[in-house]
Write a protein that holds these residues in place. Structure first.
Motif, PDB file in Angstrom:
ATOM      1  N   UNK A 217      -8.983  49.324  79.662  1.00 53.33           N
ATOM      2  CA  UNK A 217      -7.534  49.343  79.493  1.00 53.33           C
ATOM      3  C   UNK A 217      -7.169  50.368  78.424  1.00 53.33           C
ATOM      4  N   UNK A 218      -6.440  51.398  78.831  1.00 55.72           N
ATOM      5  CA  UNK A 218      -6.052  52.456  77.893  1.00 55.72           C
ATOM      6  C   UNK A 218      -5.111  51.945  76.821  1.00 55.72           C
ATOM      7  N   UNK A 219      -4.215  51.025  77.171  1.00 55.16           N
ATOM      8  CA  UNK A 219      -3.186  50.543  76.244  1.00 55.16           C
ATOM      9  C   UNK A 219      -3.569  49.225  75.585  1.00 55.16           C
ATOM     10  N   UNK A 220      -4.826  48.880  75.590  1.00 53.76           N
ATOM     11  CA  UNK A 220      -5.246  47.631  74.970  1.00 53.76           C
ATOM     12  C   UNK A 220      -5.001  47.691  73.467  1.00 53.76           C
ATOM     13  N   UNK A 221      -4.277  46.698  72.951  1.00 58.76           N
ATOM     14  CA  UNK A 221      -3.969  46.646  71.520  1.00 58.76           C
ATOM     15  C   UNK A 221      -3.644  45.204  71.153  1.00 58.76           C
ATOM     16  N   UNK A 222      -4.600  44.436  70.711  1.00 62.00           N
ATOM     17  CA  UNK A 222      -4.314  43.039  70.345  1.00 62.00           C
ATOM     18  C   UNK A 222      -3.448  42.911  69.103  1.00 62.00           C
ATOM     19  N   UNK A 223      -3.299  43.978  68.327  1.00 58.35           N
ATOM     20  CA  UNK A 223      -2.483  43.929  67.121  1.00 58.35           C
ATOM     21  C   UNK A 223      -1.046  44.398  67.352  1.00 58.35           C
ATOM     22  N   UNK A 224      -0.644  44.588  68.581  1.00 57.06           N
ATOM     23  CA  UNK A 224       0.717  45.041  68.864  1.00 57.06           C
ATOM     24  C   UNK A 224       1.724  43.995  68.403  1.00 57.06           C
ATOM     25  N   UNK A 225       2.739  44.432  67.679  1.00 61.82           N
ATOM     26  CA  UNK A 225       3.767  43.529  67.164  1.00 61.82           C
ATOM     27  C   UNK A 225       3.380  42.799  65.903  1.00 61.82           C
ATOM     28  N   UNK A 226       2.258  43.142  65.291  1.00 61.72           N
ATOM     29  CA  UNK A 226       1.797  42.457  64.082  1.00 61.72           C
ATOM     30  C   UNK A 226       2.107  43.297  62.843  1.00 61.72           C
ATOM     31  N   UNK A 227       2.335  42.616  61.738  1.00 61.29           N
ATOM     32  CA  UNK A 227       2.595  43.246  60.448  1.00 61.29           C
ATOM     33  C   UNK A 227       1.969  42.404  59.359  1.00 61.29           C
ATOM     34  N   UNK A 228       1.616  43.042  58.256  1.00 58.89           N
ATOM     35  CA  UNK A 228       1.021  42.366  57.107  1.00 58.89           C
ATOM     36  C   UNK A 228       1.948  42.545  55.915  1.00 58.89           C
ATOM     37  N   UNK A 229       2.382  41.437  55.344  1.00 62.31           N
ATOM     38  CA  UNK A 229       3.198  41.439  54.128  1.00 62.31           C
ATOM     39  C   UNK A 229       2.277  41.261  52.927  1.00 62.31           C
ATOM     40  N   UNK A 230       2.242  42.284  52.073  1.00 58.28           N
ATOM     41  CA  UNK A 230       1.383  42.257  50.884  1.00 58.28           C
ATOM     42  C   UNK A 230       2.268  42.188  49.646  1.00 58.28           C
ATOM     43  N   UNK A 231       2.120  41.112  48.886  1.00 52.97           N
ATOM     44  CA  UNK A 231       2.909  40.884  47.679  1.00 52.97           C
ATOM     45  C   UNK A 231       1.949  40.886  46.487  1.00 52.97           C
ATOM     46  N   UNK A 232       2.192  41.782  45.532  1.00 53.76           N
ATOM     47  CA  UNK A 232       1.357  41.892  44.334  1.00 53.76           C
ATOM     48  C   UNK A 232       2.054  41.200  43.175  1.00 53.76           C
ATOM     49  N   UNK A 233       1.382  40.233  42.560  1.00 53.42           N
ATOM     50  CA  UNK A 233       1.928  39.460  41.443  1.00 53.42           C
ATOM     51  C   UNK A 233       1.052  39.646  40.206  1.00 53.42           C
ATOM     52  N   UNK A 234       1.660  39.427  39.053  1.00 55.34           N
ATOM     53  CA  UNK A 234       0.919  39.557  37.793  1.00 55.34           C
ATOM     54  C   UNK A 234      -0.025  38.378  37.576  1.00 55.34           C
TER      55      UNK A 234
END
Length: 351
Positions: A263-280
């Motif tokens: 499958x040329x368009x195979x992408x299991x991460x489609x529509x995914x995002x990672x929120x990275x929050x850095x705290x002290x």
């Protein structure tokens, strides 16, 4: 002295002309000495029989002329001209003819445009000159251009056009990872955000607080974890955009397995995002895997030196800000908030 009198009004609908009988046999005594005011508009039979019938047509013409000279506030409601139904039908027919002519002309122009079909070889030649940021516009031109973007040769040529050997490139960007057909489109897009300068500047020029966590509202949290960073602790949340894809009842076949591994368009991460929050500082929060992000609040912390991030999670999306929610994640002393899409070079999940 001749006088004019108005006869009774007709009770028929539409425009009705008042009949005014003017004769030379009417005297002032017939009007001035009338016993009843209501009888002024009626004539005695003896007077009506003595009237000159030859004067009536001329009196009607003069009466109609005088009525046209009256002002609008001196006329009765029946004196105003009401458009006849025949005229309305003629206007409706003229309007329908004009609209049908425009529709016929528009259909002719659309049919002429639909007949203009270019060969597929032309789109294959033009595809070698399309910039990566214009692929979406190129694919939306017609069916032929859309099919070109589903060819492995298109993505391999696009990658070779902008790839340059540089030290320190990750493994998923090097040419060896482009030999496999399965998921080639997603790997080329990730590589372009590293080797193509206009796309690389989009992901590197953002500051620590420029990303908007409100754009993740309605997303589902799949995984959450924390890890030590350079400026404190990093709290990460992986979100996925919910989809409404229906399950197919068709039985699977051997060809489905074959196309699944090619499958040329195979992408299991489609529509995914990672929120990275850095705290002290480190803080322990409740597990929210599998819940939907409903509300996001970014405020100042107690010392006004950093920010505070509050995330509300629930099993369903709620539109009310005052709705009760038991799953709340509060991160204080926030230094930076970053959002990594699946094509971002810092996205941790790479296949």
């Amino acid at each position: 002295m001749p006088k004019g009198g108005h006869g009774p009004k007709s009770k028929k609908s539409g425009r009705k002309n008042k009949v005014t009988v003017v004769t030379a046999d009417f005297t002032v005594n017939d009007f001035a000495d009338c016993p009843r005011p209501q009888a002024c508009s009626r004539l005695k039979k003896s007077i009506a029989s003595r009237s000159n019938l030859g004067v009536i047509p001329k009196a009607l013409a003069e009466s109609a002329k005088r009525e046209d000279d009256l002002d609008w506030f001196e006329k009765d409601l029946e004196d105003f001209v009401i458009k006849d139904d025949v005229e309305e039908q003629e206007e409706d027919q003229a309007t329908s003819k004009a609209s049908s002519h425009k529709t016929r002309k528009k259909n002719n122009s659309e049919s002429e445009c639909s007949r203009r079909t270019y060969p597929e070889d032309l789109w294959h030649i033009l595809a070698d000159y399309i910039d990566p940021e214009d692929i979406g516009s190129f694919a939306g031109i017609c069916h032929g251009t859309h099919q070109v973007t589903y060819l492995s040769s298109f993505w391999r040529k696009l990658y070779k056009r902008y790839y340059q050997e540089q030290p320190g490139l990750p493994e998923h960007v090097k040419p060896t990872s482009m030999e496999r057909l399965h998921g080639l489109r997603a790997r080329v897009i990730r590589a372009l955000f590293v080797v193509y300068p206009p796309l690389a500047e989009r992901v590197q020029s953002k500051g620590p607080m420029e990303d908007e966590p409100h754009s993740l509202k309605g997303y589902r949290c799949l995984v959450m974890w924390h890890q030590p960073g350079l400026k404190g602790w990093q709290f990460c949340f992986k979100f996925q955009r919910p989809t409404l894809d229906t399950l197919s009842s068709r039985r699977a076949s051997k060809m489905d397995v074959y196309h699944g591994f090619n499958d040329l368009c195979y992408n299991p991460e489609a529509g995914c995002s990672v929120l990275q929050v850095t705290c002290c500082h480190f803080s322990s929060d409740a597990a929210v895997m599998g819940l939907l992000l409903t509300q996001v609040y970014v405020t100042l912390s107690t010392g006004f030196r950093h920010h505070r991030l509050r995330l509300h999670f629930d099993t369903r999306v709620t539109n009310s800000h005052n709705s009760p929610c038991d799953n709340v994640v509060v991160l204080d002393d926030v230094v930076s908030i970053r959002i990594f899409k699946w094509w971002h070079p810092s996205y941790p999940f790479i296949h």
